[in-house]
Design a protein around this motif. Structure first.
Motif, mmCIF file in Angstrom:
data_model
loop_
_atom_site.group_PDB
_atom_site.id
_atom_site.type_symbol
_atom_site.label_atom_id
_atom_site.label_comp_id
_atom_site.label_asym_id
_atom_site.label_seq_id
_atom_site.Cartn_x
_atom_site.Cartn_y
_atom_site.Cartn_z
ATOM 1 N N PHE A 264 0.857 -1.182 0.000
ATOM 2 C CA PHE A 264 0.000 0.000 0.000
ATOM 3 C C PHE A 264 0.896 1.235 0.000
ATOM 4 C CE2 PHE A 264 -1.646 -3.476 2.569
ATOM 5 C CZ PHE A 264 -2.852 -3.758 1.937
ATOM 6 N N ALA A 265 0.307 2.379 -0.333
ATOM 7 C CA ALA A 265 1.099 3.611 -0.325
ATOM 8 C C ALA A 265 0.195 4.805 -0.084
ATOM 9 C CB ALA A 265 1.868 3.787 -1.635
ATOM 10 N N GLU A 266 0.808 5.835 0.471
ATOM 11 C CA GLU A 266 0.139 7.120 0.637
ATOM 12 C C GLU A 266 0.912 8.178 -0.154
ATOM 13 O OE1 GLU A 266 0.603 8.167 4.849
ATOM 14 O OE2 GLU A 266 2.620 8.942 4.466
ATOM 15 N N THR A 267 0.226 9.246 -0.478
ATOM 16 C CA THR A 267 0.908 10.459 -0.899
ATOM 17 C C THR A 267 0.418 11.597 -0.008
ATOM 18 O OG1 THR A 267 1.639 11.761 -2.792
ATOM 19 C CG2 THR A 267 -0.709 11.181 -2.713
ATOM 20 N N CYS A 268 0.906 12.820 -0.288
ATOM 21 C CA CYS A 268 0.601 13.978 0.543
ATOM 22 C C CYS A 268 0.216 15.152 -0.353
ATOM 23 C CB CYS A 268 1.808 14.363 1.398
ATOM 24 S SG CYS A 268 2.491 13.017 2.397
ATOM 25 N N PRO A 269 -0.518 16.123 0.186
ATOM 26 C CA PRO A 269 -0.958 17.242 -0.652
ATOM 27 C C PRO A 269 0.182 17.951 -1.371
ATOM 28 C CG PRO A 269 -2.131 17.284 1.443
ATOM 29 C CD PRO A 269 -1.071 16.223 1.551
ATOM 30 N N GLN A 270 1.338 18.072 -0.702
ATOM 31 C CA GLN A 270 2.435 18.816 -1.325
ATOM 32 C C GLN A 270 2.888 18.186 -2.645
ATOM 33 O OE1 GLN A 270 2.386 17.725 1.839
ATOM 34 N NE2 GLN A 270 4.330 16.810 2.499
ATOM 35 N N TYR A 271 2.793 16.865 -2.747
ATOM 36 C CA TYR A 271 3.231 16.202 -3.983
ATOM 37 C C TYR A 271 2.175 16.278 -5.079
ATOM 38 C CZ TYR A 271 6.345 14.448 -0.408
ATOM 39 O OH TYR A 271 7.220 14.360 0.647
ATOM 40 N N LEU A 272 0.940 16.505 -4.685
ATOM 41 C CA LEU A 272 -0.145 16.637 -5.648
ATOM 42 C C LEU A 272 -0.197 18.019 -6.295
ATOM 43 C CD1 LEU A 272 -2.922 14.835 -3.578
ATOM 44 C CD2 LEU A 272 -1.800 13.935 -5.633
ATOM 45 N N TYR A 273 0.374 19.021 -5.603
ATOM 46 C CA TYR A 273 0.205 20.400 -6.059
ATOM 47 C C TYR A 273 1.505 21.187 -6.250
ATOM 48 C CZ TYR A 273 -4.828 20.104 -4.958
ATOM 49 O OH TYR A 273 -6.158 19.763 -4.928
#
Length: 468
Positions: A264-273
């Motif tokens: 599984f994995a997560e990302t964070c808002p900073q990497y999306l924007y």
């Protein structure tokens, strides 16, 4: 005391439905078709007309008061959980820390000491293992069995601080496979990064942008792949890649998931924007505001589009913040003239619900997927469901009324995190958190905060619901 939330649209992982929600004490007790709830004198009524009724968000990755780089994260459990609450997050999972040579249980006790009596919302802990040895492996069993801690974070980065070698990682994974725990992995090749950092500094490349350039996506992808294969050797140990930022790393996760692996994995808002060029590359030392690890990636590559797609396809399961704030003054400034000394971290715990809702407005996520990524999936992933993460009878009355017709402008002048700048200065979101309820108590409404320090409780966690 009972409360009836009337006229809203309940959003869950299966979609949107007009419904009224009855709360009694700390618990959701019933969901009614519109207008079919109790009539006459009885519950207090909250009018949710025109608003979405969503479960309180669960941020599965925060670092309140974390010691790092000669300083501490600037948010305490008091200031950080208050800011989280105002932004619609009603549960955090923070990281207790064991460093090499320390006793795991002592690290956990220290974090209970920091958080106890100071939190505005409910909280749980993961455990960072900075030294994997026989005692730490025994402690893993004890924490799973008795302390409600069912996830352990290891680092392939930061040699000399948190780093574990492949043999230590394998032993911890084997133990997790036995007791059902999740291994969380900071996947970057730390020794290789250290070589690149040393070479950059020797060339006189000292500005914040070189933090990103010395942590190329290939070293995130390599470490992600290595972690996945080590977990395979450990009989498909449950593995969760934290703060995934790069396309090539996502490819590794996708390939493992296509094979049916417990990956599984997560990302964070900073990497999306945000991007390497526009933020880390800001003039002068300004880019230090956005120094975090893994780093922001180039806008000239497909990272952001790939991460949004990963959220839609569930190759990325969760959006957390990795909230680890530092002020510019006296903290980020420790790296003036040497980017490697800038404390790593961005503060976003107050803004995640809004930032991901902007993805709905932009057509990148459905309403149901928004709620899944910020609330339901983190609760299920880390053993908090159905107590948290869902609007359902029997669940905790952690409820957010979200106004899709409101607007949120983010600024250091108005945020509640203990920071002297905002990573999101001037951003405008087409939506707004209207009312926040934690275990049946309204703690924020109409921009006013009415909660109190110490009302948040420690929540022991069960095992993940997603394991094969």
């Amino acid at each position: 005391m009972s409360i009836l939330i009337k006229g809203g649209t309940v959003i869950g992982p299966t979609g949107a439905q007009p419904a009224d929600v009855l709360v009694d004490g700390e618990t959701i007790v019933a969901i009614f078709a519109p207008g079919k709830g109790p009539e006459g004198p009885g519950p207090e009524v909250i009018d949710a007309t025109g608003k979405y009724v969503i479960p309180g968000a669960v941020d599965a990755h925060t670092h309140m008061e974390l010691p790092f780089g000669g300083t501490h994260a600037s948010d305490t459990f008091d200031t950080g959980t208050r800011a989280a609450a105002i932004g619609g997050t009603t549960t955090i999972i923070d990281f207790a820390v064991q460093r090499t040579g320390e006793v795991v249980q002592d690290g956990l006790a220290a974090w209970h000491g920091k958080a106890g009596g100071n939190c505005h919302i409910d909280y749980a802990f993961h455990m960072i293992l900075g030294g994997v040895d026989d005692d730490a492996l025994k402690a893993m069993d004890q924490l799973v069995a008795s302390e409600g801690i069912t996830s352990f974070k290891l680092f392939m980065a930061y040699p000399g601080v948190f780093y574990s070698d492949d043999g230590q990682i394998l032993r911890a994974m084997q133990k997790a496979r036995e007791n059902g725990a999740m291994i969380m992995m900071h996947a970057e090749n730390g020794p290789a990064i250290d070589v690149l950092v040393k070479q950059a500094l020797e060339r006189g490349e000292t500005d914040p942008i070189y933090h990103g350039l010395t942590r190329p996506q290939e070293l995130e992808a390599e470490a992600t792949s290595r972690a996945i294969w080590l977990a395979s050797v450990a009989a498909d140990c449950p593995l969760y890649i934290v703060h995934l930022s790069a396309s090539k790393a996502l490819e590794q996760v996708k390939a493992a998931r296509d094979l049916g692996r417990n990956v599984f994995a997560e990302t964070c808002p900073q990497y999306l924007y945000l991007t390497l060029e526009d933020q880390l590359g800001a003039p002068g030392f300004e880019g230090a505001k956005w120094v975090c690890s893994t780093p922001l990636r180039s806008k000239h590559e497909s990272h952001r589009a790939d991460l949004w797609q990963g959220l839609r396809t569930n190759d990325l399961s969760v959006v957390s913040t990795d909230h680890c704030p530092f002020c510019m003054k006296d903290q980020k400034e420790l790296g003036l003239g040497d980017f490697s000394k800038i404390p790593n971290g961005i503060g976003s715990v107050e803004h995640r619900v809004d930032l991901l809702y902007q993805g709905v407005v932009d057509g990148k996520l459905s309403l149901a997927r928004w709620v899944e990524t910020i609330a339901t999936t983190p609760a299920r992933m880390f053993g908090l469901y159905p107590k948290k993460g869902i609007i359902a009878p029997g669940s905790d009355a952690d409820i957010v009324l979200y106004d899709p017709n409101g607007r949120t402008r983010i600024s250091v002048e108005t945020h509640h995190m203990n920071m002297d700048h905002s990573a999101w200065e001037g951003w405008e979101i087409a939506g707004k958190v209207d009312t926040v309820m934690s275990r049946g108590e309204v703690i924020a409404s109409g921009g006013e905060y009415t909660g109190r320090k110490g009302r948040g409780k420690y929540v022991p966690r069960a095992l993940s619901e997603y394991l094969v």
